[in-house]
Motif scaffolding. Structure first.
Motif, short mmCIF file in Angstrom:
data_model
loop_
_atom_site.label_atom_id
_atom_site.label_comp_id
_atom_site.label_asym_id
_atom_site.label_seq_id
_atom_site.Cartn_x
_atom_site.Cartn_y
_atom_site.Cartn_z
N GLN A 134 0.87 -1.17 0.00
CA GLN A 134 0.00 0.00 0.00
C GLN A 134 0.91 1.23 0.00
OE1 GLN A 134 -1.83 -1.12 3.66
NE2 GLN A 134 -0.73 0.40 4.82
N PRO A 135 0.38 2.38 -0.32
CA PRO A 135 1.23 3.57 -0.27
C PRO A 135 1.78 3.77 1.14
CG PRO A 135 -0.84 4.05 -1.37
CD PRO A 135 -0.97 2.68 -0.78
N PHE B 284 4.96 6.19 3.50
CA PHE B 284 5.64 7.48 3.55
C PHE B 284 6.90 7.32 4.39
CE2 PHE B 284 5.91 11.82 5.39
CZ PHE B 284 5.98 12.54 4.21
N HIS C 68 0.83 4.22 6.06
CA HIS C 68 -0.38 4.83 5.51
C HIS C 68 -0.02 6.24 5.03
CE1 HIS C 68 -2.99 1.67 7.08
NE2 HIS C 68 -2.20 1.68 8.13
N ALA C 69 -0.58 6.61 3.92
CA ALA C 69 -0.36 7.96 3.40
C ALA C 69 -1.72 8.59 3.16
CB ALA C 69 0.46 7.92 2.11
#
Length: 80
Positions: free
Chosen positions: A25-26, A28, A43-44
């Motif tokens: 998943q994206p 950061f 999580h982003a």
């Protein structure tokens, strides 16, 4: 600003195999040079932590609402 040489770029590419282990998943990542801390949020945009724990390796594991790992804070990152 100078462009990176091919050899400099190769050092960055060494991390690519490690990313296969990250959640799909994206996410950061931010490195704070002054504090020598690497922040990784799965999580982003980042989710707020509900709990955390400091390991013996100076890694802070951050947990979300369902006790899932939502991020890591790696202290003394340049020494790893």
């Amino acid at each position: 600003m100078a462009l990176a040489t091919y050899q400099e770029a190769q050092s960055y590419l060494k991390v690519l195999p490690l990313w296969q282990e990250f959640p799909k998943q994206p996410f950061f990542m931010v490195y704070d040079l002054e504090a020598d801390v690497l922040y990784i949020d799965f999580h982003a945009p980042p989710e707020p932590a509900q709990d955390s724990e400091l390991t013996n390796e100076d890694i802070i594991i951050r947990y979300g609402l369902d006790d899932a790992i939502i991020g890591l804070t790696i202290l003394h990152a340049s020494h790893r």
